[in-house]
Design a protein around this motif. Structure first.
Motif, PDB file in Angstrom:
ATOM      1  N   LEU A 205       0.706  -1.247   0.074  1.00 56.79           N
ATOM      2  CA  LEU A 205       0.076  -0.023  -0.066  1.00 56.79           C
ATOM      3  C   LEU A 205       0.736   1.435  -0.023  1.00 56.79           C
ATOM      4  O   LEU A 205       0.537   2.208  -0.460  1.00 56.79           O
ATOM      5  CB  LEU A 205      -0.864   0.144   1.403  1.00 56.79           C
ATOM      6  CG  LEU A 205      -2.063  -0.858   1.319  1.00 56.79           C
ATOM      7  CD1 LEU A 205      -2.956  -1.137   2.415  1.00 56.79           C
ATOM      8  CD2 LEU A 205      -3.033  -1.235  -0.216  1.00 56.79           C
ATOM      9  N   ALA A 206       2.012   1.110   0.492  1.00 56.18           N
ATOM     10  CA  ALA A 206       2.846   2.278   0.678  1.00 56.18           C
ATOM     11  C   ALA A 206       3.369   2.854  -0.629  1.00 56.18           C
ATOM     12  O   ALA A 206       3.374   3.775  -0.849  1.00 56.18           O
ATOM     13  CB  ALA A 206       4.030   2.130   1.444  1.00 56.18           C
ATOM     14  N   VAL A 207       3.638   1.616  -1.395  1.00 60.23           N
ATOM     15  CA  VAL A 207       4.131   1.944  -2.736  1.00 60.23           C
ATOM     16  C   VAL A 207       2.978   2.581  -3.675  1.00 60.23           C
ATOM     17  O   VAL A 207       3.132   3.515  -4.404  1.00 60.23           O
ATOM     18  CB  VAL A 207       4.730   0.803  -3.556  1.00 60.23           C
ATOM     19  CG1 VAL A 207       4.766   0.603  -4.990  1.00 60.23           C
ATOM     20  CG2 VAL A 207       6.062   0.267  -2.888  1.00 60.23           C
ATOM     21  N   THR A 243      -7.996  -2.712   7.875  1.00 56.94           N
ATOM     22  CA  THR A 243      -7.022  -3.949   8.451  1.00 56.94           C
ATOM     23  C   THR A 243      -5.576  -3.877   7.599  1.00 56.94           C
ATOM     24  O   THR A 243      -4.517  -4.006   8.076  1.00 56.94           O
ATOM     25  CB  THR A 243      -7.803  -5.313   8.128  1.00 56.94           C
ATOM     26  OG1 THR A 243      -9.016  -5.127   8.787  1.00 56.94           O
ATOM     27  CG2 THR A 243      -6.926  -6.396   8.690  1.00 56.94           C
ATOM     28  N   LEU A 244      -5.910  -3.726   6.344  1.00 60.98           N
ATOM     29  CA  LEU A 244      -4.536  -3.827   5.349  1.00 60.98           C
ATOM     30  C   LEU A 244      -3.727  -2.479   5.750  1.00 60.98           C
ATOM     31  O   LEU A 244      -2.531  -2.775   5.811  1.00 60.98           O
ATOM     32  CB  LEU A 244      -4.924  -3.837   3.926  1.00 60.98           C
ATOM     33  CG  LEU A 244      -5.423  -4.923   3.185  1.00 60.98           C
ATOM     34  CD1 LEU A 244      -5.623  -4.805   1.674  1.00 60.98           C
ATOM     35  CD2 LEU A 244      -4.330  -5.960   3.298  1.00 60.98           C
ATOM     36  N   LEU A 245      -4.244  -1.481   5.809  1.00 58.42           N
ATOM     37  CA  LEU A 245      -3.648  -0.306   6.299  1.00 58.42           C
ATOM     38  C   LEU A 245      -3.080  -0.502   7.833  1.00 58.42           C
ATOM     39  O   LEU A 245      -1.605  -0.063   7.805  1.00 58.42           O
ATOM     40  CB  LEU A 245      -4.374   0.958   6.151  1.00 58.42           C
ATOM     41  CG  LEU A 245      -4.764   1.467   4.820  1.00 58.42           C
ATOM     42  CD1 LEU A 245      -5.925   2.503   4.898  1.00 58.42           C
ATOM     43  CD2 LEU A 245      -3.498   2.232   4.285  1.00 58.42           C
ATOM     44  N   SER A 247      -1.973  -3.222   8.901  1.00 53.90           N
ATOM     45  CA  SER A 247      -0.981  -4.153   9.169  1.00 53.90           C
ATOM     46  C   SER A 247       0.149  -3.591   8.372  1.00 53.90           C
ATOM     47  O   SER A 247       1.670  -3.904   8.604  1.00 53.90           O
ATOM     48  CB  SER A 247      -1.342  -5.486   8.505  1.00 53.90           C
ATOM     49  OG  SER A 247      -2.793  -5.393   7.967  1.00 53.90           O
ATOM     50  N   ALA A 248       0.046  -2.697   7.401  1.00 55.08           N
ATOM     51  CA  ALA A 248       1.288  -2.193   6.546  1.00 55.08           C
ATOM     52  C   ALA A 248       1.992  -0.846   7.543  1.00 55.08           C
ATOM     53  O   ALA A 248       3.044  -0.955   7.396  1.00 55.08           O
ATOM     54  CB  ALA A 248       0.730  -1.551   5.504  1.00 55.08           C
ATOM     55  N   LEU A 249       1.122  -0.623   8.657  1.00 58.49           N
ATOM     56  CA  LEU A 249       1.766   0.424   9.656  1.00 58.49           C
ATOM     57  C   LEU A 249       2.402  -0.074  10.592  1.00 58.49           C
ATOM     58  O   LEU A 249       3.368   0.258  11.140  1.00 58.49           O
ATOM     59  CB  LEU A 249       0.862   1.164  10.212  1.00 58.49           C
ATOM     60  CG  LEU A 249       0.175   2.271   9.164  1.00 58.49           C
ATOM     61  CD1 LEU A 249      -1.155   3.038   9.719  1.00 58.49           C
ATOM     62  CD2 LEU A 249       0.983   3.292   8.918  1.00 58.49           C
ATOM     63  N   LEU A 250       2.287  -1.491  10.654  1.00 65.53           N
ATOM     64  CA  LEU A 250       2.967  -2.281  12.016  1.00 65.53           C
ATOM     65  C   LEU A 250       2.950  -1.593  13.133  1.00 65.53           C
ATOM     66  O   LEU A 250       4.043  -1.387  13.765  1.00 65.53           O
ATOM     67  CB  LEU A 250       4.231  -2.617  11.421  1.00 65.53           C
ATOM     68  CG  LEU A 250       4.455  -3.818  10.483  1.00 65.53           C
ATOM     69  CD1 LEU A 250       6.132  -4.271  10.192  1.00 65.53           C
ATOM     70  CD2 LEU A 250       3.994  -5.046  11.237  1.00 65.53           C
ATOM     71  N   ARG A 252       2.709   1.543  13.892  1.00 66.71           N
ATOM     72  CA  ARG A 252       3.456   2.850  13.857  1.00 66.71           C
ATOM     73  C   ARG A 252       2.312   3.839  14.526  1.00 66.71           C
ATOM     74  O   ARG A 252       1.329   3.982  14.063  1.00 66.71           O
ATOM     75  CB  ARG A 252       3.855   3.328  12.474  1.00 66.71           C
ATOM     76  CG  ARG A 252       5.296   3.593  12.509  1.00 66.71           C
ATOM     77  CD  ARG A 252       5.413   3.732  10.712  1.00 66.71           C
ATOM     78  NE  ARG A 252       6.897   3.587  10.962  1.00 66.71           N
ATOM     79  CZ  ARG A 252       7.770   4.648  11.096  1.00 66.71           C
ATOM     80  NH1 ARG A 252       7.297   5.642  11.527  1.00 66.71           N
ATOM     81  NH2 ARG A 252       9.064   4.379  11.163  1.00 66.71           N
TER      82      ARG A 252
END
Lengths: 252, 338
Positions: A205-207, A243-245, A247-250, A252
């Motif tokens: 998602l960050a890409v 949820t996806l967002l 998990s991408a942030l871990l 943070r």
């Protein structure tokens, strides 16, 4: 608003009773990037392949530039592939190991009769430069290149036929982060200079946030949410997107 | 007091058709008891070879050619294969990258976990089986009794990774080496595995060396990042409040090229060029050709890994080691070969 370049409607791919893609509809306009995001098994790769008819849809529609892609015969489909290309995650799978880089890039020019002889060679060299490779590399074999260089060759190969749309299937997932940034910047520059549209398939998602105009989130064969990138990633409506967002942030 | 693991000037080379590849070329670092340390680097940096060197599992024609590895005071190189094998598993454990290939597909996972206990001296089959089930419960497998009777293919990738963690931690090792434990997993599963690793590591006081290319994983899991480039440790960077605090231009470049949610639209910040070949590391600073702040000195003089006043250490003339700087991890021992 002008007609979309690529449009899918209710696209389905069934393997027996299992629907890997289950009613997917989206559009890609000329010159824009639609990101198809999801986890493994979400159906995003199969969807991308159905757009080019590399995988035959079970049902549904694919229109490219007004043409019904599913009704095309072999010859018309080949003509269409001049306008629609795909770059895969692992360039080692798509680049014949016994062909030199120059021949790999020239293949599309030759097959589609775009240019011949010295002119075709000159085009090939220009393409290598355009993707940031020294023309001397034309004499090398794929295994003599780094992963990032191989992916640049795959991109040059796709560009050789001057496509209007390129399906990018996880094209940087196998690359290191510093090289990933180089290849993605190249994609963005090519979009500016050539007006190419991308169907950008990714789990990252960050890409996607950096380069997509619009985002479609897939889960279990369906699009659960789609819209402008800032909206979907900044203020997601669907629980799964959130949820996806997260998990991408871990954390943070 | 010596650290749990002390690596000094470690060198591991491979003979290749294009010359000697010095994959690990003078790596020095410590890992203390109960610490959680990351080993970060891109492909070709030497991190996998370093990992196999620590475990005494360098694949031929690779060979450790210099330096020392001391673990709990023992020189690992001086141990015979038998004692080394006993140490691995009991005191040192490894969590591999690929949950799909790490199992025997034809045996139940409970038996494979129990096997670890039996291989290290547990005589009773029943006791080993009970320990396996207890451990499967600890790593969060639902219905551990039933999971123990499953075959590997009946579990999801995330569950298989949990079983591998159970196998690694079963004998309460002092040191766990995890090689890209979440790379093969989806993001939603990855977060759960990292939480589990962190929790178990804290509960048991085990030291963790986490090998990864993913700085987001480092920041979520570790307190220190050893950054590897061209066969060497180029930085020992503290993780402050969940963020890697870099002093070396390479570490800064890596962090900048990592896209983060919330950055918005725009170009990526790339590091120019690529990792040099292990058969011909550049002279002077190995990163200078890709560095955007390199000075003349970087071409002629190889920087040392120097401790920084602010904490951590960096192998860079411009990282502000200053007068107070001293060689990190003791004096550098020259590669004497063996």
């Amino acid at each position: 608003m002008s007609a979309p370049l690529l449009e899918t409607r209710d696209l389905v791919k069934a393997f027996g009773a299992h629907r890997a893609v289950d009613g997917v509809s989206f559009t890609v306009a000329a010159g824009e990037t639609l990101a198809l995001v999801g986890e493994s098994g979400s159906g995003k790769t199969t969807t991308g392949r159905m757009a080019l008819r590399l995988v035959e849809p079970t049902s549904g529609q694919v229109r490219f530039d007004g043409t019904d892609v599913r009704s095309l015969g072999a010859r018309a489909l080949r003509r269409l592939r001049r306008r629609m290309q795909i770059v895969f995650q692992d360039p080692s799978d798509s680049l014949s190991p016994w062909m030199r880089v120059g021949a790999l890039v020239r293949e599309g020019i030759d097959v589609h009769g775009i240019a011949e002889g010295a002119e075709a060679d000159a085009r090939m060299r220009r393409l290598l430069e355009e993707v940031g490779l020294r023309p001397e590399l034309a004499a090398r074999f794929p295994h003599e290149l780094s992963g990032g260089q191989r992916q640049r060759v795959a991109i040059a190969r796709a560009l050789a036929v001057e496509p209007a749309l390129v399906v990018c299937d996880e094209i940087v997932s196998a690359l290191d982060v510093s090289v990933q940034a180089q290849v993605l910047n190249l994609l963005m520059e090519l979009q500016r200079s050539r007006g190419i549209a991308y169907l950008f398939i990714s789990h990252d998602l960050a890409v996607v946030e950096r380069l997509a105009d619009r985002v479609a989130v897939m889960r279990q064969g369906r699009i659960v949410e789609q819209g402008g990138a800032a909206k979907v990633l900044g203020a997601p409506e669907h629980e799964y997107t959130r949820t996806l967002l997260a998990s991408a942030l871990l954390g943070r | 007091m010596p650290a749990l693991l002390e690596v000094r000037d470690l060198r591991t080379s491979f003979v290749t058709p294009s010359g000697i590849a010095r994959a690990v070329d003078g790596a020095s670092f410590d890992v203390g008891t109960g610490e959680s340390v990351a080993l970060v680097g891109e492909s070709g940096a030497g991190k996998s070879v370093l990992a196999t060197s620590l475990l005494g599992l360098v694949p031929p024609p690779g060979r450790i050619t210099g330096g020392t590895i001391r673990f709990e005071g023992h020189d690992l190189a001086a141990l015979g294969p038998g004692s080394l094998r006993d140490l691995r598993g009991r005191r040192i454990a490894m969590i591999p990258q690929e949950p799909a290939t790490a199992f025997d597909p034809l045996r139940r996972v409970g038996d494979q976990v129990a096997e670890v206990a039996r291989a290290h001296g547990e005589r009773s089959r029943a006791v080993a089986a009970r320990r396996a089930v207890t451990m499967l419960a600890r790593v969060g497998l639902p219905d551990p009794e039933r999971s123990a009777r499953s075959y590997p293919h009946e579990l999801s990738g995330g569950m298989r990774q949990r079983v591998l963690i159970a196998m690694a931690l079963l004998l309460e090792p002092a040191f766990v080496l995890a090689d890209e434990p979440t790379t093969a997993l989806d993001a939603t599963v990855r977060a759960g595995i990292l939480d589990l690793l962190r929790r178990l590591q804290r509960e048991s006081g085990t030291s963790l060396l986490l090998i990864t290319h993913d700085l987001a994983v480092v920041e979520a899991t570790c307190t220190r990042a050893l950054v590897m480039y061209a066969g060497q440790i180029v930085e020992d960077a503290p993780v402050v409040d969940g963020v890697v605090s870099p002093a070396h231009p390479y570490t800064r470049g890596l962090l900048a090229s990592l896209p983060r949610i919330g950055d918005g639209r725009g170009p990526f910040r790339a590091i120019q060029g690529m990792v040099p070949a292990a058969t011909a590391w550049p002279t002077g600073c190995r990163f200078r050709e890709r560095c955007d702040v390199a000075i003349a000195r970087c071409t002629i003089e190889e920087p040392l890994l120097l401790a920084r006043q602010q904490g951590g250490a960096a192998r860079c003339h411009l990282a502000g080691g200053g007068e107070a700087a001293s060689p990190a991890f003791g004096a550098s021992v020259s590669g004497s070969g063996r």
